[in-house]
Scaffold this motif. Sequence first.
Motif, PDB file in Angstrom:
ATOM      1  N   ARG A 175      84.543 -20.413  24.441  1.00  0.00           N
ATOM      2  CA  ARG A 175      85.485 -20.961  23.483  1.00  0.00           C
ATOM      3  C   ARG A 175      85.365 -20.220  22.154  1.00  0.00           C
ATOM      4  O   ARG A 175      84.276 -19.799  21.786  1.00  0.00           O
ATOM      5  N   PRO A 176      86.459 -20.114  21.416  1.00  0.00           N
ATOM      6  CA  PRO A 176      86.430 -19.408  20.129  1.00  0.00           C
ATOM      7  C   PRO A 176      85.536 -20.132  19.113  1.00  0.00           C
ATOM      8  O   PRO A 176      85.515 -21.365  19.050  1.00  0.00           O
ATOM      9  N   LEU A 177      84.835 -19.362  18.304  1.00  0.00           N
ATOM     10  CA  LEU A 177      83.952 -19.942  17.301  1.00  0.00           C
ATOM     11  C   LEU A 177      84.711 -20.683  16.207  1.00  0.00           C
ATOM     12  O   LEU A 177      84.155 -21.568  15.566  1.00  0.00           O
ATOM     13  N   VAL A 178      85.979 -20.358  16.010  1.00  0.00           N
ATOM     14  CA  VAL A 178      86.762 -21.069  14.996  1.00  0.00           C
ATOM     15  C   VAL A 178      87.058 -22.505  15.419  1.00  0.00           C
ATOM     16  O   VAL A 178      87.461 -23.316  14.597  1.00  0.00           O
ATOM     17  N   GLU A 179      86.837 -22.827  16.680  1.00  0.00           N
ATOM     18  CA  GLU A 179      87.069 -24.180  17.184  1.00  0.00           C
ATOM     19  C   GLU A 179      85.849 -25.094  17.051  1.00  0.00           C
ATOM     20  O   GLU A 179      85.913 -26.271  17.373  1.00  0.00           O
ATOM     21  N   VAL A 180      84.727 -24.560  16.570  1.00  0.00           N
ATOM     22  CA  VAL A 180      83.512 -25.362  16.421  1.00  0.00           C
ATOM     23  C   VAL A 180      83.661 -26.299  15.228  1.00  0.00           C
ATOM     24  O   VAL A 180      84.057 -25.886  14.134  1.00  0.00           O
ATOM     25  N   TRP A 181      83.354 -27.583  15.443  1.00  0.00           N
ATOM     26  CA  TRP A 181      83.396 -28.588  14.373  1.00  0.00           C
ATOM     27  C   TRP A 181      82.025 -28.714  13.725  1.00  0.00           C
ATOM     28  O   TRP A 181      81.878 -28.663  12.528  1.00  0.00           O
ATOM     29  N   CYS A 182      80.985 -28.898  14.528  1.00  0.00           N
ATOM     30  CA  CYS A 182      79.626 -28.967  14.000  1.00  0.00           C
ATOM     31  C   CYS A 182      78.613 -28.678  15.095  1.00  0.00           C
ATOM     32  O   CYS A 182      78.935 -28.688  16.277  1.00  0.00           O
ATOM     33  N   LEU A 183      77.393 -28.417  14.659  1.00  0.00           N
ATOM     34  CA  LEU A 183      76.282 -28.188  15.565  1.00  0.00           C
ATOM     35  C   LEU A 183      75.352 -29.389  15.461  1.00  0.00           C
ATOM     36  O   LEU A 183      75.142 -29.915  14.372  1.00  0.00           O
ATOM     37  N   VAL A 184      74.830 -29.831  16.580  1.00  0.00           N
ATOM     38  CA  VAL A 184      73.968 -31.016  16.607  1.00  0.00           C
ATOM     39  C   VAL A 184      72.546 -30.587  16.954  1.00  0.00           C
ATOM     40  O   VAL A 184      72.326 -29.880  17.936  1.00  0.00           O
ATOM     41  N   ARG A 185      71.603 -31.024  16.144  1.00  0.00           N
ATOM     42  CA  ARG A 185      70.184 -30.718  16.343  1.00  0.00           C
ATOM     43  C   ARG A 185      69.422 -32.038  16.434  1.00  0.00           C
ATOM     44  O   ARG A 185      68.908 -32.542  15.443  1.00  0.00           O
ATOM     45  N   PRO A 186      69.350 -32.639  17.620  1.00  0.00           N
ATOM     46  CA  PRO A 186      68.665 -33.932  17.765  1.00  0.00           C
ATOM     47  C   PRO A 186      67.189 -33.828  17.374  1.00  0.00           C
ATOM     48  O   PRO A 186      66.522 -32.845  17.688  1.00  0.00           O
ATOM     49  N   GLU A 187      66.710 -34.846  16.685  1.00  0.00           N
ATOM     50  CA  GLU A 187      65.315 -34.859  16.252  1.00  0.00           C
ATOM     51  C   GLU A 187      64.364 -35.269  17.368  1.00  0.00           C
ATOM     52  O   GLU A 187      63.177 -34.966  17.317  1.00  0.00           O
ATOM     53  N   ASP A 188      64.871 -35.950  18.380  1.00  0.00           N
ATOM     54  CA  ASP A 188      64.004 -36.497  19.428  1.00  0.00           C
ATOM     55  C   ASP A 188      63.661 -35.495  20.534  1.00  0.00           C
ATOM     56  O   ASP A 188      62.806 -35.766  21.365  1.00  0.00           O
ATOM     57  N   ASP A 189      64.324 -34.336  20.569  1.00  0.00           N
ATOM     58  CA  ASP A 189      64.058 -33.332  21.599  1.00  0.00           C
ATOM     59  C   ASP A 189      64.014 -31.951  20.946  1.00  0.00           C
ATOM     60  O   ASP A 189      65.039 -31.462  20.454  1.00  0.00           O
ATOM     61  N   PRO A 190      62.854 -31.306  20.913  1.00  0.00           N
ATOM     62  CA  PRO A 190      62.718 -30.032  20.198  1.00  0.00           C
ATOM     63  C   PRO A 190      63.446 -28.848  20.844  1.00  0.00           C
ATOM     64  O   PRO A 190      63.506 -27.781  20.251  1.00  0.00           O
ATOM     65  N   GLN A 191      64.013 -29.034  22.032  1.00  0.00           N
ATOM     66  CA  GLN A 191      64.712 -27.934  22.694  1.00  0.00           C
ATOM     67  C   GLN A 191      66.215 -28.169  22.839  1.00  0.00           C
ATOM     68  O   GLN A 191      66.961 -27.246  23.126  1.00  0.00           O
ATOM     69  N   LYS A 192      66.668 -29.375  22.604  1.00  0.00           N
ATOM     70  CA  LYS A 192      68.075 -29.726  22.825  1.00  0.00           C
ATOM     71  C   LYS A 192      68.915 -29.450  21.579  1.00  0.00           C
ATOM     72  O   LYS A 192      68.481 -29.676  20.457  1.00  0.00           O
ATOM     73  N   PHE A 193      70.133 -28.939  21.796  1.00  0.00           N
ATOM     74  CA  PHE A 193      71.107 -28.801  20.717  1.00  0.00           C
ATOM     75  C   PHE A 193      72.500 -28.955  21.294  1.00  0.00           C
ATOM     76  O   PHE A 193      72.712 -28.829  22.505  1.00  0.00           O
ATOM     77  N   GLY A 194      73.446 -29.256  20.439  1.00  0.00           N
ATOM     78  CA  GLY A 194      74.815 -29.466  20.896  1.00  0.00           C
ATOM     79  C   GLY A 194      75.824 -28.731  20.040  1.00  0.00           C
ATOM     80  O   GLY A 194      75.556 -28.381  18.891  1.00  0.00           O
ATOM     81  N   VAL A 195      76.974 -28.528  20.623  1.00  0.00           N
ATOM     82  CA  VAL A 195      78.115 -27.929  19.919  1.00  0.00           C
ATOM     83  C   VAL A 195      79.270 -28.896  20.067  1.00  0.00           C
ATOM     84  O   VAL A 195      79.630 -29.277  21.182  1.00  0.00           O
ATOM     85  N   GLU A 196      79.829 -29.334  18.935  1.00  0.00           N
ATOM     86  CA  GLU A 196      81.008 -30.199  18.951  1.00  0.00           C
ATOM     87  C   GLU A 196      82.206 -29.370  18.515  1.00  0.00           C
ATOM     88  O   GLU A 196      82.139 -28.630  17.540  1.00  0.00           O
ATOM     89  N   TYR A 197      83.295 -29.513  19.263  1.00  0.00           N
ATOM     90  CA  TYR A 197      84.509 -28.759  18.983  1.00  0.00           C
ATOM     91  C   TYR A 197      85.548 -29.650  18.318  1.00  0.00           C
ATOM     92  O   TYR A 197      85.474 -30.881  18.386  1.00  0.00           O
ATOM     93  N   LYS A 198      86.525 -29.042  17.681  1.00  0.00           N
ATOM     94  CA  LYS A 198      87.557 -29.783  16.957  1.00  0.00           C
ATOM     95  C   LYS A 198      88.383 -30.684  17.858  1.00  0.00           C
ATOM     96  O   LYS A 198      88.950 -31.673  17.396  1.00  0.00           O
TER      97      LYS A 198
END
Length: 91
Positions: free
Chosen positions: A1-24
């Motif tokens: 997906r295009p990077l211009v469609e990214v809304w935010c990045l999620v960095r959960p505190e409870d898992d040191p390896q997990k991250f998320g990408v939220e799109y518009k």
Amino acid sequence: RPLVEVWCLVRPEDDPQKFGVEYKDEVRRYYTSIQRDALLATLLDAVRSCHNLSVCVRPVETSRCLRASLLSNPVEEEMESLLLKSLSEQS
């Protein structure tokens, strides 16, 4: 997906390896990486290099019920100013 469609990045505190990408369009994708923070920093730089300057890193995913419009609609400056004034008056 295009990077211009990214809304935010999620960095959960409870898992040191997990991250998320939220799109518009409200789609969320989650991944794991041993080098999560370095990967998030690189991804944030890449997204911002595509002139998507409103992207941020959050500890929790976006709560859709707290937003009055679609994520693809930016908040107008006047509305943002009004909301910030309201928040400062409450404290």
